[in-house]
Design a protein around this motif. Structure first.
Motif, mmCIF file in Angstrom:
data_model
loop_
_atom_site.group_PDB
_atom_site.id
_atom_site.type_symbol
_atom_site.label_atom_id
_atom_site.label_comp_id
_atom_site.label_asym_id
_atom_site.label_seq_id
_atom_site.Cartn_x
_atom_site.Cartn_y
_atom_site.Cartn_z
ATOM 1 N N ARG A 17 0.818 -1.204 0.000
ATOM 2 C CA ARG A 17 0.000 0.000 0.000
ATOM 3 C C ARG A 17 0.862 1.270 0.000
ATOM 4 N NH1 ARG A 17 -4.634 -1.788 4.430
ATOM 5 N NH2 ARG A 17 -5.744 -3.275 3.043
ATOM 6 N N ALA A 18 1.968 1.220 0.713
ATOM 7 C CA ALA A 18 2.860 2.382 0.734
ATOM 8 C C ALA A 18 3.466 2.628 -0.652
ATOM 9 C CB ALA A 18 3.972 2.167 1.762
ATOM 10 N N ILE A 19 3.782 1.540 -1.353
ATOM 11 C CA ILE A 19 4.325 1.686 -2.709
ATOM 12 C C ILE A 19 3.289 2.293 -3.635
ATOM 13 C CG2 ILE A 19 5.158 0.397 -4.719
ATOM 14 C CD1 ILE A 19 6.498 -1.542 -2.775
ATOM 15 N N GLN A 20 2.012 1.867 -3.468
ATOM 16 C CA GLN A 20 0.949 2.436 -4.289
ATOM 17 C C GLN A 20 0.798 3.928 -4.043
ATOM 18 O OE1 GLN A 20 -2.618 0.207 -3.548
ATOM 19 N NE2 GLN A 20 -1.819 -1.681 -4.482
ATOM 20 N N GLU A 21 0.901 4.337 -2.782
ATOM 21 C CA GLU A 21 0.780 5.754 -2.466
ATOM 22 C C GLU A 21 1.933 6.550 -3.075
ATOM 23 O OE1 GLU A 21 0.552 6.065 1.722
ATOM 24 O OE2 GLU A 21 -1.455 5.142 1.882
ATOM 25 N N ILE A 22 3.122 5.985 -3.059
ATOM 26 C CA ILE A 22 4.272 6.681 -3.656
ATOM 27 C C ILE A 22 4.067 6.842 -5.152
ATOM 28 C CG2 ILE A 22 6.744 6.476 -4.164
ATOM 29 C CD1 ILE A 22 7.062 5.081 -1.452
ATOM 30 N N MET A 23 3.577 5.803 -5.812
ATOM 31 C CA MET A 23 3.378 5.874 -7.249
ATOM 32 C C MET A 23 2.286 6.873 -7.614
ATOM 33 S SD MET A 23 5.636 3.941 -8.528
ATOM 34 C CE MET A 23 5.066 3.950 -10.218
ATOM 35 N N ARG A 24 1.285 7.078 -6.719
ATOM 36 C CA ARG A 24 0.209 8.014 -7.011
ATOM 37 C C ARG A 24 0.604 9.469 -6.739
ATOM 38 N NH1 ARG A 24 -2.974 4.037 -4.116
ATOM 39 N NH2 ARG A 24 -4.225 2.809 -5.580
ATOM 40 N N ASP A 25 1.678 9.670 -5.983
ATOM 41 C CA ASP A 25 2.085 11.029 -5.596
ATOM 42 C C ASP A 25 2.695 11.748 -6.797
ATOM 43 O OD1 ASP A 25 2.890 13.329 -4.387
ATOM 44 O OD2 ASP A 25 3.981 12.372 -2.746
ATOM 45 N N THR A 26 1.949 12.735 -7.331
ATOM 46 C CA THR A 26 2.426 13.456 -8.521
ATOM 47 C C THR A 26 3.463 14.517 -8.191
ATOM 48 O OG1 THR A 26 0.561 15.005 -8.314
ATOM 49 C CG2 THR A 26 0.244 13.051 -9.714
ATOM 50 N N ARG A 56 11.689 6.095 -7.160
ATOM 51 C CA ARG A 56 12.522 4.884 -7.139
ATOM 52 C C ARG A 56 13.285 4.779 -5.828
ATOM 53 N NH1 ARG A 56 13.510 6.321 -12.587
ATOM 54 N NH2 ARG A 56 15.518 7.275 -11.991
ATOM 55 N N HIS A 57 13.840 5.936 -5.347
ATOM 56 C CA HIS A 57 14.599 5.910 -4.097
ATOM 57 C C HIS A 57 13.707 5.514 -2.911
ATOM 58 C CE1 HIS A 57 18.407 7.129 -5.617
ATOM 59 N NE2 HIS A 57 17.997 8.322 -6.054
ATOM 60 N N ARG A 58 12.485 6.050 -2.873
ATOM 61 C CA ARG A 58 11.600 5.729 -1.746
ATOM 62 C C ARG A 58 11.152 4.263 -1.777
ATOM 63 N NH1 ARG A 58 7.717 10.854 -0.140
ATOM 64 N NH2 ARG A 58 9.363 12.450 -0.164
ATOM 65 N N ILE A 59 10.823 3.784 -2.961
ATOM 66 C CA ILE A 59 10.423 2.367 -3.076
ATOM 67 C C ILE A 59 11.592 1.463 -2.703
ATOM 68 C CG2 ILE A 59 9.734 0.586 -4.724
ATOM 69 C CD1 ILE A 59 8.156 2.729 -6.226
ATOM 70 N N GLN A 60 12.831 1.835 -3.138
ATOM 71 C CA GLN A 60 13.991 1.025 -2.779
ATOM 72 C C GLN A 60 14.211 1.021 -1.274
ATOM 73 O OE1 GLN A 60 17.597 2.372 -4.602
ATOM 74 N NE2 GLN A 60 18.826 0.671 -3.822
ATOM 75 N N SER A 61 13.973 2.190 -0.634
ATOM 76 C CA SER A 61 14.119 2.255 0.819
ATOM 77 C C SER A 61 13.111 1.369 1.532
ATOM 78 C CB SER A 61 13.972 3.712 1.280
ATOM 79 O OG SER A 61 14.095 3.809 2.683
ATOM 80 N N LEU A 62 11.861 1.352 1.011
ATOM 81 C CA LEU A 62 10.847 0.482 1.612
ATOM 82 C C LEU A 62 11.207 -0.990 1.456
ATOM 83 C CD1 LEU A 62 7.522 2.262 0.585
ATOM 84 C CD2 LEU A 62 8.392 1.943 2.907
ATOM 85 N N MET A 63 11.674 -1.375 0.259
ATOM 86 C CA MET A 63 11.982 -2.779 -0.009
ATOM 87 C C MET A 63 13.212 -3.250 0.759
ATOM 88 S SD MET A 63 9.524 -3.686 -1.901
ATOM 89 C CE MET A 63 10.104 -5.312 -2.367
ATOM 90 N N SER A 64 14.127 -2.295 1.073
ATOM 91 C CA SER A 64 15.341 -2.688 1.806
ATOM 92 C C SER A 64 15.191 -2.549 3.300
ATOM 93 C CB SER A 64 16.524 -1.823 1.339
ATOM 94 O OG SER A 64 16.275 -0.453 1.608
ATOM 95 N N GLY A 65 13.973 -2.246 3.740
ATOM 96 C CA GLY A 65 13.735 -2.157 5.175
ATOM 97 C C GLY A 65 14.242 -0.867 5.782
ATOM 98 N N GLY A 66 14.400 0.190 4.964
ATOM 99 C CA GLY A 66 14.840 1.474 5.487
ATOM 100 C C GLY A 66 16.339 1.657 5.511
#
Length: 366
Positions: free
Chosen positions: A58-67, A75-85
């Protein structure tokens, strides 16, 4: 950008994520079937892990919707989420050259860096390595144009200096920023401003001669024969430029210069200067050799048919002598007793040739 286009992009992004969610759900269903088949062996995952995975999606979806975010920020935020911060490792301050290229072997200087050739961008040990390993026709490297070096210890490419910007290693005990030279102090290098580059041997052991345009050893400075720019020529034996050569030059009694090691080779089969042909050994040292040759000539006179009378020129005293008897062992100069002479003109030949000439003259007169 219009709101419709924003909505289309948002929808496209959302559709892609929804498809991924559906694939994830299908995979979860397949995994659930496998888990049902192996329920006894693989217990279901804890509910906390499932909740974390759903929250992450859900957090990734919100990042993708943020214009308001750029594609790179997304990409940096999604990578941070996937790597556990966890934060990404910062890149090195300078590009790193692969070890085989960065650690080019050099047998000419003791240094902890290699240089980047300004002409071809190759990483080489030194300018001499560059010239020796270059293909035929490639110009020699200009040492004064070197701008980059590569540390041998950490392979960091950087601007020319004497301390590595990455590992703080010292590249050379002696460093000249004008000549781009790094080497040990064992050969006592020093920079001569009037020569324009570095020399070895110690500054206290040399004095610069403005007439010769060269640093001369203090042991022979007062007695050396000055000849303007005589060192700005090629060695007459090896044809290397003596002014910038790493080999030490040697003055000859005639005033010309030659490499010391080339002179030792030349002395094995010739006693004359290769330029002016004067004897490079003192007259006192050659006196015994001249006397021995004169005795050999006296003991072995030329036969009548090979006798000749010639005019000679002495290379040592530059005196011309007329009507001298020729001998295959040499012709001695009557002025300085040197055998370093050349025949300029043949005045008469052997008795047999003289008789033939007289016979031809008599028959022609008849």
């Amino acid at each position: 950008m219009s709101d419709d286009m924003h909505e289309d992009m948002e929808m496209a992004d959302s559709d892609e994520l929804d498809d991924e969610e559906e694939l994830d759900d299908e995979e979860d269903d397949m995994n659930d079937d496998d888990d049902d088949a192996n329920a006894a062996q693989a217990p279901p995952p804890p509910a906390a892990e499932e909740d974390a995975a759903v929250a992450r999606r859900r957090a990734i979806q919100e990042i993708m919707r943020d214009t308001t975010l750029s594609e790179e920020e997304k990409r940096h935020r999604i990578q941070s989420l996937m790597s556990g911060g966890r934060t990404a490792v910062a890149p090195p301050p300078a590009p790193v050259i692969p070890a085989p290229e960065g650690n080019a072997a050099c047998v000419h200087y003791e240094r902890n860096c290699n240089i980047v050739a300004p002409c071809c961008n190759r990483v080489v040990g030194c300018r001499i390595c560059h010239d020796e390993l270059s293909p035929a026709g490639h110009p020699p490297m200009n040492r004064f144009l070197v701008r980059e070096v590569v540390c041998k210890l950490c392979n960091t490419r950087q601007a020319a200096g004497n301390t590595c910007m990455n590992c703080n290693a010292q590249f050379g005990e002696y460093h000249c920023g004008m000549c781009n030279l790094w080497m040990s102090l064992s050969k006592k290098p020093f920079h001569c401003n009037r020569c324009g580059f570095c020399r070895v041997g110690g500054v206290e052991a040399f004095r610069h001669c403005n007439e010769c345009c060269m640093c001369i050893s203090v042991t022979v400075f007062d007695t050396h024969q000055c000849l303007r720019d005589k060192y700005k020529n090629n060695c007459p034996v090896c044809r290397e430029d003596m002014f910038s050569s790493r080999q030490s030059p040697q003055d000859l009694p005639c005033g010309h210069a030659i490499h010391a090691h080339c002179f030792r080779k030349l002395a094995g089969f010739d006693y004359r200067c290769p330029i002016c042909k004067k004897t490079v050994v003192s007259q006192q040292s050659m006196a015994a050799a001249w006397e021995a040759r004169a005795r050999d000539i006296a003991e072995h006179p030329m036969p009548p048919d090979l006798q000749r009378v010639v005019d000679i020129m002495c290379n040592d005293c530059e005196t011309k002598s007329h009507s001298q008897n020729w001998h295959f062992l040499g012709i001695q100069c009557p002025r300085c007793n040197s055998f370093n002479t050349v025949v300029e003109q043949v005045l008469s030949t052997g008795a047999g040739d003289a008789e033939n000439q007289q016979g031809n003259t008599a028959s022609g007169s008849a």
